[in-house]
Design a protein around this motif. Sequence first.
Motif, PDB file in Angstrom:
ATOM      1  N   ALA A 131      41.883  43.735  30.985  1.00 47.44           N
ATOM      2  CA  ALA A 131      42.570  42.763  31.850  1.00 47.44           C
ATOM      3  C   ALA A 131      42.429  41.312  31.385  1.00 47.44           C
ATOM      4  CB  ALA A 131      42.118  42.926  33.298  1.00 47.44           C
ATOM      5  N   ILE A 132      42.666  41.091  30.089  1.00 49.24           N
ATOM      6  CA  ILE A 132      42.719  39.722  29.581  1.00 49.24           C
ATOM      7  C   ILE A 132      43.950  39.587  28.686  1.00 49.24           C
ATOM      8  CG2 ILE A 132      40.215  39.303  29.710  1.00 49.24           C
ATOM      9  CD1 ILE A 132      40.123  39.718  26.677  1.00 49.24           C
ATOM     10  N   PRO A 133      44.462  38.389  28.524  1.00 47.25           N
ATOM     11  CA  PRO A 133      45.618  38.206  27.649  1.00 47.25           C
ATOM     12  C   PRO A 133      45.290  38.601  26.202  1.00 47.25           C
ATOM     13  CG  PRO A 133      45.263  36.257  29.009  1.00 47.25           C
ATOM     14  CD  PRO A 133      44.064  37.142  29.195  1.00 47.25           C
ATOM     15  N   LEU A 134      46.283  39.163  25.528  1.00 46.72           N
ATOM     16  CA  LEU A 134      46.111  39.577  24.136  1.00 46.72           C
ATOM     17  C   LEU A 134      45.655  38.411  23.264  1.00 46.72           C
ATOM     18  CD1 LEU A 134      46.307  41.595  21.821  1.00 46.72           C
ATOM     19  CD2 LEU A 134      48.768  41.099  21.696  1.00 46.72           C
ATOM     20  N   GLU A 135      46.218  37.231  23.491  1.00 37.59           N
ATOM     21  CA  GLU A 135      45.845  36.057  22.690  1.00 37.59           C
ATOM     22  C   GLU A 135      44.356  35.734  22.846  1.00 37.59           C
ATOM     23  OE1 GLU A 135      46.738  31.315  22.814  1.00 37.59           O
ATOM     24  OE2 GLU A 135      48.482  32.641  23.003  1.00 37.59           O
ATOM     25  N   THR A 136      43.850  35.831  24.072  1.00 34.93           N
ATOM     26  CA  THR A 136      42.425  35.581  24.322  1.00 34.93           C
ATOM     27  C   THR A 136      41.576  36.641  23.632  1.00 34.93           C
ATOM     28  OG1 THR A 136      42.925  34.548  26.450  1.00 34.93           O
ATOM     29  CG2 THR A 136      40.660  35.320  26.128  1.00 34.93           C
ATOM     30  N   TYR A 137      41.980  37.913  23.782  1.00 36.77           N
ATOM     31  CA  TYR A 137      41.226  38.987  23.141  1.00 36.77           C
ATOM     32  C   TYR A 137      41.183  38.795  21.626  1.00 36.77           C
ATOM     33  CZ  TYR A 137      39.521  43.305  21.369  1.00 36.77           C
ATOM     34  OH  TYR A 137      38.767  44.215  20.668  1.00 36.77           O
ATOM     35  N   ALA A 138      42.320  38.452  21.043  1.00 32.25           N
ATOM     36  CA  ALA A 138      42.385  38.242  19.593  1.00 32.25           C
ATOM     37  C   ALA A 138      41.423  37.133  19.168  1.00 32.25           C
ATOM     38  CB  ALA A 138      43.816  37.909  19.166  1.00 32.25           C
ATOM     39  N   LYS A 139      41.285  36.091  19.994  1.00 28.99           N
ATOM     40  CA  LYS A 139      40.351  35.006  19.667  1.00 28.99           C
ATOM     41  C   LYS A 139      38.899  35.463  19.802  1.00 28.99           C
ATOM     42  CE  LYS A 139      43.474  31.174  20.518  1.00 28.99           C
ATOM     43  NZ  LYS A 139      43.786  29.992  21.309  1.00 28.99           N
ATOM     44  N   TYR A 140      38.623  36.374  20.740  1.00 29.90           N
ATOM     45  CA  TYR A 140      37.278  36.945  20.837  1.00 29.90           C
ATOM     46  C   TYR A 140      36.961  37.702  19.556  1.00 29.90           C
ATOM     47  CZ  TYR A 140      37.295  36.326  25.987  1.00 29.90           C
ATOM     48  OH  TYR A 140      37.332  35.841  27.269  1.00 29.90           O
ATOM     49  N   GLU A 141      37.895  38.540  19.143  1.00 29.82           N
ATOM     50  CA  GLU A 141      37.665  39.407  17.996  1.00 29.82           C
ATOM     51  C   GLU A 141      37.602  38.635  16.680  1.00 29.82           C
ATOM     52  OE1 GLU A 141      40.246  42.905  16.618  1.00 29.82           O
ATOM     53  OE2 GLU A 141      39.183  43.709  18.371  1.00 29.82           O
ATOM     54  N   SER A 142      38.280  37.497  16.617  1.00 30.61           N
ATOM     55  CA  SER A 142      38.238  36.691  15.393  1.00 30.61           C
ATOM     56  C   SER A 142      37.040  35.748  15.377  1.00 30.61           C
ATOM     57  CB  SER A 142      39.524  35.872  15.260  1.00 30.61           C
ATOM     58  OG  SER A 142      39.551  34.839  16.236  1.00 30.61           O
ATOM     59  N   GLY A 143      36.367  35.611  16.515  1.00 35.86           N
ATOM     60  CA  GLY A 143      35.229  34.705  16.612  1.00 35.86           C
ATOM     61  C   GLY A 143      35.618  33.281  16.969  1.00 35.86           C
ATOM     62  N   GLU A 144      36.912  33.045  17.254  1.00 34.77           N
ATOM     63  CA  GLU A 144      37.366  31.700  17.635  1.00 34.77           C
ATOM     64  C   GLU A 144      36.880  31.298  19.017  1.00 34.77           C
ATOM     65  OE1 GLU A 144      41.581  30.693  16.887  1.00 34.77           O
ATOM     66  OE2 GLU A 144      41.644  32.649  15.878  1.00 34.77           O
ATOM     67  N   LEU A 145      36.703  32.279  19.904  1.00 31.74           N
ATOM     68  CA  LEU A 145      36.215  32.027  21.262  1.00 31.74           C
ATOM     69  C   LEU A 145      34.952  32.831  21.504  1.00 31.74           C
ATOM     70  CD1 LEU A 145      39.282  32.277  23.720  1.00 31.74           C
ATOM     71  CD2 LEU A 145      37.934  30.249  23.184  1.00 31.74           C
ATOM     72  N   ASP A 146      33.987  32.242  22.222  1.00 30.74           N
ATOM     73  CA  ASP A 146      32.815  32.998  22.652  1.00 30.74           C
ATOM     74  C   ASP A 146      33.256  34.058  23.641  1.00 30.74           C
ATOM     75  OD1 ASP A 146      30.868  31.677  21.198  1.00 30.74           O
ATOM     76  OD2 ASP A 146      30.479  30.203  22.771  1.00 30.74           O
ATOM     77  N   ILE A 147      32.624  35.203  23.574  1.00 32.37           N
ATOM     78  CA  ILE A 147      32.963  36.310  24.472  1.00 32.37           C
ATOM     79  C   ILE A 147      32.066  36.219  25.703  1.00 32.37           C
ATOM     80  CG2 ILE A 147      33.178  38.810  24.705  1.00 32.37           C
ATOM     81  CD1 ILE A 147      33.220  38.903  21.577  1.00 32.37           C
TER      82      ILE A 147
END
Length: 185
Positions: free
Chosen positions: A31-47
Amino acid sequence: MKDNLAQIPGRIKELREIMEISAMDMARDIAIPLETYAKYESGELDIPISALYNISAKLGVDATVLLTGEDPRMDTAAVCRSGKGVRVERYPGYEFTSLAYNFKGRTLEPLLVYLDPAKAAAAPVTHYGQEFNYIVEGTVKVTVGVREYVLDAGDSVYFNAGIPHAQSAVKGPAKFITIIQEGAH
């Protein structure tokens, strides 16, 4: 632990690909936007820890696997000696130590949390289950929904973790124990 923290996105991506789960399906299912998830997986955003639990549940692994790359081993008792837990800085100024990381199948996640008031407070989060906070040192403002509770050492609060909540240090560094119920989806 900073090296382990940097490895979390790679572990998630590797496990997701092994399980043949698309990034789009993972994002939808947690239940999160794909763009946010992609940033989690790339390390751009803290999870956020709540997202980490949801991801680990979807992947069918303990959150410890994502944090450390190792499976928990204990099923009777797991002792965590002082200063020996798995320590992770989730956000600037919000660092936690997992106190039961080595216990298999745990349904509660006890964490020792350190707050640095010199850093910006973390944004409110939500997750499944319930949460308990016990203040060990300092003063902590706990926001649950629209209510704010200022708690000193020895005070505690128990709340529905599905309500947006956040903790921040007041008047200096603070330390609290939080116990989060896991697996209550």
